[in-house]
Design a protein around this motif. Sequence first.
Motif, PDB file in Angstrom:
ATOM      1  N   LEU A 175      -0.775   2.514   8.306  1.00 34.98           N
ATOM      2  CA  LEU A 175       0.538   2.943   7.830  1.00 34.98           C
ATOM      3  C   LEU A 175       1.162   3.939   8.798  1.00 34.98           C
ATOM      4  O   LEU A 175       2.352   3.875   9.096  1.00 34.98           O
ATOM      5  N   ALA A 224     -19.368   6.318  -0.949  1.00 35.36           N
ATOM      6  CA  ALA A 224     -18.500   7.408  -0.470  1.00 35.36           C
ATOM      7  C   ALA A 224     -18.134   7.194   0.997  1.00 35.36           C
ATOM      8  O   ALA A 224     -16.971   7.378   1.393  1.00 35.36           O
ATOM      9  N   VAL A 225     -19.114   6.812   1.801  1.00 33.05           N
ATOM     10  CA  VAL A 225     -18.833   6.580   3.221  1.00 33.05           C
ATOM     11  C   VAL A 225     -17.802   5.461   3.375  1.00 33.05           C
ATOM     12  O   VAL A 225     -16.847   5.572   4.151  1.00 33.05           O
ATOM     13  N   ASN A 226     -17.963   4.409   2.593  1.00 29.06           N
ATOM     14  CA  ASN A 226     -16.995   3.307   2.677  1.00 29.06           C
ATOM     15  C   ASN A 226     -15.630   3.698   2.143  1.00 29.06           C
ATOM     16  O   ASN A 226     -14.607   3.233   2.646  1.00 29.06           O
ATOM     17  N   ALA A 227     -15.616   4.543   1.114  1.00 31.88           N
ATOM     18  CA  ALA A 227     -14.332   5.038   0.615  1.00 31.88           C
ATOM     19  C   ALA A 227     -13.598   5.742   1.750  1.00 31.88           C
ATOM     20  O   ALA A 227     -12.390   5.564   1.948  1.00 31.88           O
ATOM     21  N   LEU A 228     -14.330   6.537   2.517  1.00 36.31           N
ATOM     22  CA  LEU A 228     -13.725   7.235   3.649  1.00 36.31           C
ATOM     23  C   LEU A 228     -13.218   6.250   4.694  1.00 36.31           C
ATOM     24  O   LEU A 228     -12.081   6.363   5.169  1.00 36.31           O
ATOM     25  N   LEU A 229     -14.023   5.279   5.030  1.00 32.60           N
ATOM     26  CA  LEU A 229     -13.641   4.365   6.109  1.00 32.60           C
ATOM     27  C   LEU A 229     -12.475   3.464   5.701  1.00 32.60           C
ATOM     28  O   LEU A 229     -11.538   3.247   6.480  1.00 32.60           O
ATOM     29  N   VAL A 230     -12.522   2.951   4.488  1.00 31.03           N
ATOM     30  CA  VAL A 230     -11.422   2.102   4.017  1.00 31.03           C
ATOM     31  C   VAL A 230     -10.125   2.915   3.950  1.00 31.03           C
ATOM     32  O   VAL A 230      -9.065   2.465   4.400  1.00 31.03           O
ATOM     33  N   SER A 231     -10.221   4.123   3.423  1.00 27.81           N
ATOM     34  CA  SER A 231      -9.044   4.986   3.347  1.00 27.81           C
ATOM     35  C   SER A 231      -8.496   5.271   4.737  1.00 27.81           C
ATOM     36  O   SER A 231      -7.279   5.253   4.959  1.00 27.81           O
ATOM     37  N   ALA A 232      -9.396   5.540   5.651  1.00 24.26           N
ATOM     38  CA  ALA A 232      -8.980   5.824   7.027  1.00 24.26           C
ATOM     39  C   ALA A 232      -8.219   4.638   7.606  1.00 24.26           C
ATOM     40  O   ALA A 232      -7.160   4.802   8.227  1.00 24.26           O
ATOM     41  N   TYR A 290      -6.532   2.335   6.023  1.00 27.56           N
ATOM     42  CA  TYR A 290      -5.220   2.251   5.376  1.00 27.56           C
ATOM     43  C   TYR A 290      -4.255   3.258   5.990  1.00 27.56           C
ATOM     44  O   TYR A 290      -3.127   2.925   6.350  1.00 27.56           O
ATOM     45  N   TYR A 291      -4.701   4.497   6.085  1.00 26.65           N
ATOM     46  CA  TYR A 291      -3.789   5.532   6.591  1.00 26.65           C
ATOM     47  C   TYR A 291      -3.380   5.253   8.032  1.00 26.65           C
ATOM     48  O   TYR A 291      -2.205   5.368   8.398  1.00 26.65           O
ATOM     49  N   ILE A 292      -4.357   4.905   8.839  1.00 23.73           N
ATOM     50  CA  ILE A 292      -4.072   4.711  10.261  1.00 23.73           C
ATOM     51  C   ILE A 292      -3.056   3.591  10.471  1.00 23.73           C
ATOM     52  O   ILE A 292      -2.125   3.718  11.271  1.00 23.73           O
ATOM     53  N   ILE A 308       0.841  -1.206   0.000  1.00 24.96           N
ATOM     54  CA  ILE A 308       0.000   0.000   0.000  1.00 24.96           C
ATOM     55  C   ILE A 308       0.872   1.251   0.000  1.00 24.96           C
ATOM     56  O   ILE A 308       0.615   2.203  -0.734  1.00 24.96           O
TER      57      ILE A 308
END
Lengths: 216, 216
Positions: free
Chosen positions: B172, B158-166, B168-170, B116
């Motif tokens: 990393l 969109a909500v899931n895009a936010l949660l999945v992205s979150a 990943y970031y957290i 990722i």
Amino acid sequence: MKTEQRNTREPKRDKLKSMEKLLHSVGAILQKDGYKALKAQHIATHAKLDKKLIYNYFGSLGGLIDAYLKKNDFWKRTELLTEQAPLADLQADKVVEILKGEFTFLEHSPEMQHIILWELSEKNPLLQEILDEREHFGEQLFKLSDKYFKGSAVNFRAVNALLVSAIYYIILHSRYNTNTICGIDATSKKGREQLFKSIEQIIYWCYREAEQTRNQ
Amino acid sequence: MKTEQRNTREPKRDKLKSMEKLLHSVGAILQKDGYKALKAQHIATHAKLDKKLIYNYFGSLGGLIDAYLKKNDFWKRTELLTEQAPLADLQADKVVEILKGEFTFLEHSPEMQHIILWELSEKNPLLQEILDEREHFGEQLFKLSDKYFKGSAVNFRAVNALLVSAIYYIILHSRYNTNTICGIDATSKKGREQLFKSIEQIIYWCYREAEQTRNQ
DNA sequence: GTTACAAGTCAACGGCCGGTGACTTGTAAC
DNA sequence: GTTACAAGTCACCGGCCGTTGACTTGTAAC
């Protein structure tokens, strides 16, 4: 400590000016090509100076970069929000505004993007320090919202951790990847608006839920 | 195409076995030290082979890595969810389960973390391809949830895009940074639970809001 | 065993990059 | 002008790394 008669004249050979040129070049390169492009020769060429000066003035390439990071604390930007008009309260619409601002700012700041990527790529005490400062500032903001969520079923900090993290990832992802995230194209105006609207909805759900469950 | 009498005997000098050793070493190194450590000498040493073989068999270091990525599509993992028991519906609790699973899996998979990060760090057609596949799989899932959100005020993708992205970031972020995100320490059990609970809440808010606003 | 060829070995090249020693040159004090 | 020193220049080192050419060796067919 030695020659303190600065400001009086403008010599052609000016150590401090050269140092500033180097520091400025770090910023310019960081913005244009990312932290991976921070090579001694590259920086020196950009500053139209000899790379030896990097070692003369900053000891090492790392020393120059550290000096740059120390002098440019990028995360103080958000404080402008409070400097202009000190916040005393933090209602839903203000939080939404801050988050949207975060997204838009980051979207247009390649430098910040590179620094965030950097922070994910390796351990760096300097970056940690700066992140800590940012956390400290964020905490000031959260204190303003505590009254809405104290004793409620909503953990407003956790929700914001999710949303801020999402914004970071989505921006970074969109730099090199053209594909969608869960069907959302974050690079398009439409996709962006879909994300913004969902962020807004989530924040409003938080405030609504808190109001209903506060003090049980 | 030439010597097809494999399986019959076990020669000491075995091209296919050597190729597999190299591919396996790529995976092992990727998992242990990240994509930055994917150097020819390093991989060859790990495989106890000469690095020349990388060029004999895969043309270049990049060829070897590409071959590895092609053979190991990491994102098919999630499909197990549906293979075992094909989903016909996607209710809130199932979505929460999938998201939590995503978090937990990623947390324990240094290899995925590195990939990722890699994807965020540079343009790579191979990685893009794999991401596209993942998107395609995700879309199959979202189709199952469409009936709940069609005509509602909720953009579930969109909500899931936010949660999945979150997520990943957290994950990393937590690899190299010990500090908190919005006051949440994602590395602690407590912080993780706070995040999980908020994810759960957000998903449930989606379903509730959709039910109230569906078909207006 | 002999032979032919693929599998595997070894040393080296060339480019990149951080860092350095020894040199030249501008500047300011006298 | 002379002088002393800092500012700046330049060529070079040493290490790392991808890649390669020329070599040796194991293996299978005869």
